[in-house]
Motif scaffolding. Structure first.
Motif, PDB file in Angstrom:
ATOM      1  N   LEU A 735       0.845  -1.218  -0.100  1.00  0.00           N
ATOM      2  CA  LEU A 735       0.160   0.053   0.107  1.00  0.00           C
ATOM      3  C   LEU A 735       0.889   1.399  -0.118  1.00  0.00           C
ATOM      4  O   LEU A 735       0.249   2.386   0.303  1.00  0.00           O
ATOM      5  N   SER A 736       2.072   1.182  -0.474  1.00  0.00           N
ATOM      6  CA  SER A 736       2.781   2.207  -0.246  1.00  0.00           C
ATOM      7  C   SER A 736       2.955   3.265  -1.570  1.00  0.00           C
ATOM      8  O   SER A 736       3.012   4.345  -1.518  1.00  0.00           O
ATOM      9  N   GLN A 737       2.471   2.615  -2.800  1.00  0.00           N
ATOM     10  CA  GLN A 737       2.057   3.598  -3.643  1.00  0.00           C
ATOM     11  C   GLN A 737       0.807   3.093  -4.411  1.00  0.00           C
ATOM     12  O   GLN A 737       0.303   1.878  -4.318  1.00  0.00           O
ATOM     13  N   ARG A 738       0.115   4.247  -5.012  1.00  0.00           N
ATOM     14  CA  ARG A 738      -0.964   3.816  -5.847  1.00  0.00           C
ATOM     15  C   ARG A 738      -0.700   3.671  -7.252  1.00  0.00           C
ATOM     16  O   ARG A 738      -0.348   5.001  -7.600  1.00  0.00           O
ATOM     17  N   VAL A 739      -0.834   2.558  -7.785  1.00  0.00           N
ATOM     18  CA  VAL A 739      -0.556   2.517  -9.314  1.00  0.00           C
ATOM     19  C   VAL A 739      -1.476   3.325 -10.205  1.00  0.00           C
ATOM     20  O   VAL A 739      -1.026   3.686 -11.076  1.00  0.00           O
ATOM     21  N   GLY A 740      -2.805   3.167  -9.846  1.00  0.00           N
ATOM     22  CA  GLY A 740      -3.749   3.826 -10.975  1.00  0.00           C
ATOM     23  C   GLY A 740      -5.135   3.858 -10.138  1.00  0.00           C
ATOM     24  O   GLY A 740      -5.468   3.226  -9.013  1.00  0.00           O
ATOM     25  N   SER A 741      -5.789   4.780 -10.506  1.00  0.00           N
ATOM     26  CA  SER A 741      -7.096   5.326  -9.994  1.00  0.00           C
ATOM     27  C   SER A 741      -8.181   5.328 -11.324  1.00  0.00           C
ATOM     28  O   SER A 741      -7.804   6.284 -11.917  1.00  0.00           O
ATOM     29  N   PHE A 742      -9.442   4.570 -11.364  1.00  0.00           N
ATOM     30  CA  PHE A 742     -10.106   4.863 -12.547  1.00  0.00           C
ATOM     31  C   PHE A 742     -11.510   4.890 -12.040  1.00  0.00           C
ATOM     32  O   PHE A 742     -11.911   4.248 -10.837  1.00  0.00           O
ATOM     33  N   VAL A 743     -12.161   5.487 -12.906  1.00  0.00           N
ATOM     34  CA  VAL A 743     -13.521   6.092 -12.479  1.00  0.00           C
ATOM     35  C   VAL A 743     -14.537   4.994 -13.491  1.00  0.00           C
ATOM     36  O   VAL A 743     -14.384   5.102 -14.841  1.00  0.00           O
ATOM     37  N   HIS A 744     -15.468   4.557 -12.990  1.00  0.00           N
ATOM     38  CA  HIS A 744     -16.493   3.664 -13.804  1.00  0.00           C
ATOM     39  C   HIS A 744     -17.737   4.346 -13.604  1.00  0.00           C
ATOM     40  O   HIS A 744     -18.313   4.399 -12.195  1.00  0.00           O
ATOM     41  N   PRO A 745     -18.685   4.700 -14.206  1.00  0.00           N
ATOM     42  CA  PRO A 745     -19.996   5.519 -14.098  1.00  0.00           C
ATOM     43  C   PRO A 745     -21.023   4.638 -13.649  1.00  0.00           C
ATOM     44  O   PRO A 745     -22.229   4.894 -14.064  1.00  0.00           O
TER      45      PRO A 745
END
Length: 862
Positions: A735-745
């Motif tokens: 949990l040291s880094q966030r690789v990606g964040s994606f939005v789904h509607p």
């Protein structure tokens, strides 16, 4: 793992799944519900889904073309952002030979080329409709003239106002001329050749039937229903309630199906009728063949009945997968198209379409999408009418108010749990969805159902339930998991005793072990364990063994009292046996039960309520170091109930509680990274169900977390259901880094690892998506570019780490950039403080001096 692997680019794309739509099923006044159609050469069967149009070959049964709405910006805007519904499909409306014309309920006419590639600029025209007016059907004549039927909710609520317009398209101009209006319509039907429309309507407190000739613009016949229903005017309201209608192509025969199960076939000229009696519950669908010689009828019995009208003889097509809600003759009488509703799932409206060869009644095409069973009802599809009030039906008396009740219930439900459960086979990569008493096998990559198998015995498996049988509750499959080698499927089901008995609340639980050979389609039951953890004790978690334990042919089961059992396959006995167990060691019940297993098979991590215990697998007791080092902890107490656990590598255990997402370093025995998630996931799932929204890539150790949020501002009066948005966040193992964040509607109901490089998710519209690094060219067409990561990952991470002061107000989300999750960015420059930060400090606080206590606090803070 190489450093370059860290910067692999994840993408989110919605590429598969989807629900079959019956556009007219939501309008109770339409007896004809399906819009599936055949091309002129009878070689292709066109099926509408909520996210695409699929075209199947009638010769090979295969899907030969998929027109995904997400591949076209215009279609994506119309169907996904503006939530327009498909109303009808026409192959003649466009002058181009290979064009398919879609009509939406709000009056848009969209022309697509169904043989070539989906054009980015489909031709879109707009009808000028009144507010509340909705397109229902397009009628086509042989001389290429067209009429449009629209419907509008009338003043009485359950009755509709029908209008028929003449439609003319001249280039980019659309002309409509109103030709006919009929008020207070209760039920309607039209002939196969679009010549006649018959309507049952209210007039002076009496029900009348009118037959109108669409092209001659005249009323052929109008009469009172009372004048023809004298032969069965019993006291029962179901014997007077017309549940379905059909009119033949010549306009000479009218069939009326009643809620009592009787079918009355009228001769229109002299109103002489004859009664056809076989159905023992509501007749849900009727349809004449093109020549008028046969009448098709279907209902709750899951049987299609063929009536030869000249002789009154009958033929049957039994054991259909669902109740028959629509049947029509296609292709000049060469095919029958059936729409089946699987009413055993009470939380979602599941349809299946079947195309039959009329000559020998063999199935030519069978179509359905994924069939997940959600924890709460996700849509407001009305249940079919039955003579008896049950959960799976509406009665004659409540048919007009049940939909309104359901809509209000959905709007009030602020804390609905729409999660679902599914299992991924590690070898075939196919997804298995528990569906009432059955398990559906769905191929994500082919976008097709591969198999549907009943794994629990019940009335629904062999025949349709009618009348009071609808109250019998069949067994329900709650979970399906696979061993790591993919050879064994384990299902867990609950059995319901009959109602109104002293033992009605004593549920039974079954654990079943299945296997199959490569050349077989059905799974074979090898072992069945009744009440595996004791009478009335449910199994709350099933975990397959790692490959190092008995060649992966073993599982752990846990119950809600803290008990654990280890089962494994015995080669000598050719059966599954119970090998180890621990008795319940807690004095209370909890549904927050989690399990994790180390890769070498030596340690088991058992989360029960807020306690995390580390057990030695050999002894099945609390782990104790052989070196006698008492510093190694074998028990942790966390801030709240443990919802999910994932052992991501040999040292890090990721634990999600109700309040936090934490990574515990097992070697140090401390929490190394922790994030508050409570404001974002509070109330979006039931206790213990967050496990369905967290997944782990067992090769890289990366964690995917789904956060669903209800959008307050998107809730308008005309919206049937609350609007949601979801975010998928991918973390590094610690949990040291966030690789990606994606939005789904939309609300995501489940996420899982596909045993390769990607995460697969399912939303409440039954659409399947992928968050991964490998997307093939076919899938690439469906990628949501807005939700993709920026190419330069480091600049993206830098931008995220600079965002400060995120608001914790969950409901007031206006756009996807302000979801208030940006502080979960894995940027560890600033110390993260939350409830877990001080947990270890209070474990040994007796006789501690104030200055020592102050030093401990400063160590945590700095």
């Amino acid at each position: 793992m190489t450093q370059a692997g860290v910067y692999q680019q994840y993408k989110l794309s919605v590429v598969s799944g989807g629900k079959i739509t019956l556009p007219r099923a939501s309008n109770p006044s339409h007896s004809s519900k399906g819009t599936a159609c055949l091309t002129a050469d009878l070689l292709n069967y066109i099926v509408p889904f909520n996210n695409q149009i699929k075209i199947y070959s009638t010769e090979t049964r295969q899907c030969v073309k998929t027109l995904k709405f997400s591949n076209s910006p215009q279609l994506s805007e119309i169907f996904e952002k503006e939530n327009a519904q498909l109303a009808d499909i026409s192959l003649k409306l466009s002058s181009e030979e290979n064009d398919l014309t879609l009509l939406t309920n709000d009056g848009r006419i969209i022309s697509l080329n169904y043989k070539g590639k989906l054009t980015s600029n489909p031709k879109i025209l707009r009808l000028n409709l009144e507010e509340g007016e909705s397109v229902s059907k397009i009628f086509e004549n042989s001389d290429n003239s067209f009429k449009i039927l629209t419907s509008q909710i009338g003043s009485h609520g359950s009755a509709f106002t029908y209008k028929i317009y003449d439609l003319q398209i001249k280039g980019d101009l659309v002309e409509t001329n109103l030709e006919y209006i009929l008020d207070d319509v209760i039920l309607s039907t039209w002939s196969n050749n679009s010549e006649f429309i018959a309507c049952l309507f209210q007039k002076s407190n009496q029900r009348h039937i009118q037959i109108y000739s669409i092209w001659d613009k005249q009323v052929v016949k109008e009469f009172s229903l009372k004048s023809i229903s004298t032969s069965h005017s019993a006291a029962s309201p179901s014997s007077r309630y017309v549940s379905s209608m059909a009119i033949d192509s010549s306009g000479t025969q009218l069939a009326l199906g009643f809620a009592s199960g009787v079918v009355n076939v009228l001769n229109v000229s002299d109103l002489q009728g004859r009664l056809l009696k076989w159905h023992i519950d509501s007749v849900l669908s009727l349809g004449f063949t093109d020549d008028g010689a046969y009448l098709l009828s279907g209902g709750w019995e899951k049987v299609l009945s063929f009536w030869q009208l000249s002789t009154n003889s009958q033929q049957f097509l039994p054991r259909l997968p669902g109740i028959v809600v629509d049947c029509q003759s296609l292709g000049g009488g060469k095919f029958y198209s059936l729409a089946l509703q699987m009413t055993q799932n009470l939380n979602s409206t599941d349809y299946q379409l079947i195309l039959l060869n009329a000559a020998d009644l063999t199935s030519k095409v069978s179509v359905n999408g994924p069939l997940p069973t959600f924890n709460s009802p996700v849509d407001i599809g009305s249940m079919p009418v039955s003579a008896v009030s049950t959960k799976a039906s509406t009665t004659v008396s409540t048919s007009s108010v049940s939909k309104k009740k359901q809509k209000n219930k959905l709007k009030k439900g602020t804390r609905q749990d729409f999660t679902t459960t599914a299992g991924v086979n590690p070898v075939t990569k196919q997804i298995f969805f528990p569906h009432a008493s059955a398990v559906q096998t769905y191929d994500f990559y082919k976008n097709e159902q591969v198999h549907y198998q009943y794994v629990a015995s019940g009335v629904n498996n062999t025949m349709g339930k009618v009348r009071f049988e609808l109250n019998i509750q069949d067994p329900v499959v709650l979970d399906v998991v696979f061993t790591k080698d993919g050879e064994w499927m384990i299902t867990y089901e609950v059995q319901f005793p009959p109602e109104n008995l002293l033992s009605s609340k004593d549920l039974g639980y079954d654990l079943k072990f299945w296997t199959k050979n490569d050349n077989e389609t059905d799974w074979s039951l090898i072992t069945k364990v009744i009440d595996p953890h004791g009478v009335n004790i449910p199994v709350t978690k099933i975990l397959p063994a790692p490959t190092t334990v008995n060649d992966a042919q073993g599982i752990l089961t846990a119950d809600n009292e803290g008990g654990l059992k280890y089962w494994e396959y015995d080669d000598y006995q050719k059966n599954w046996c119970l090998r180890k167990l621990t008795l319940p060691n807690f004095n209370h019940f909890s549904n927050s039960v989690s399990l994790a297993w180390s890769q070498d098979g030596s340690l088991i991590f058992h989360g029960f309520d807020d306690k995390l215990q580390i057990l030695d697998f050999e002894t099945f007791k609390n782990f104790e170091s052989s070196s006698g080092n008492s510093a190694i902890q074998n028990e942790f107490t966390l801030d709240s109930e443990i919802q999910a656990m994932r052992l991501v590598d040999d040292t890090n255990l990721v634990v999600a509680t109700r309040f936090t997402l934490s990574a515990i370093n097992l070697l140090k025995g401390t929490i190394v990274n922790s994030f508050d998630i409570y404001p974002f996931v509070n109330g979006v799932y039931k206790n213990g169900h967050l496990e369905r929204l967290i997944s782990c890539d067992e090769k890289t150790g990366r964690i995917a977390l789904v956060v669903n949020q209800r959008l307050k501002d998107a809730q308008h009066e005309d919206n049937d259901t609350p609007q949601y948005k979801a975010r998928v966040i991918v973390f590094e193992p610690s949990l040291s880094q966030r690789v990606g964040s994606f939005v789904h509607p939309n609300y995501i109901s489940w996420i899982g690892w596909n045993h390769d490089t990607d995460f697969i998710f399912l939303d409440i519209s039954s659409k399947l998506g992928i968050v991964g690094t490998t997307v093939n060219s076919e899938m690439l067409e469906g990628i949501n570019s807005e939700a993709s990561m920026e190419t330069n990952f480091s600049s993206q991470l830098q931008k995220l780490s600079q965002q400060q002061g995120a608001s914790a107000a969950v409901d007031d989300v206006d756009n996807e950039d302000d979801i208030a999750l940006d502080f979960i960015n894995g940027d560890n420059n600033n110390k993260v403080l939350n409830m877990n930060s001080f947990v270890g400090m209070f474990e040994n606080i007796q006789n501690v001096q104030m200055d020592t206590f102050f030093d401990c606090v400063m160590k945590v803070v700095t």
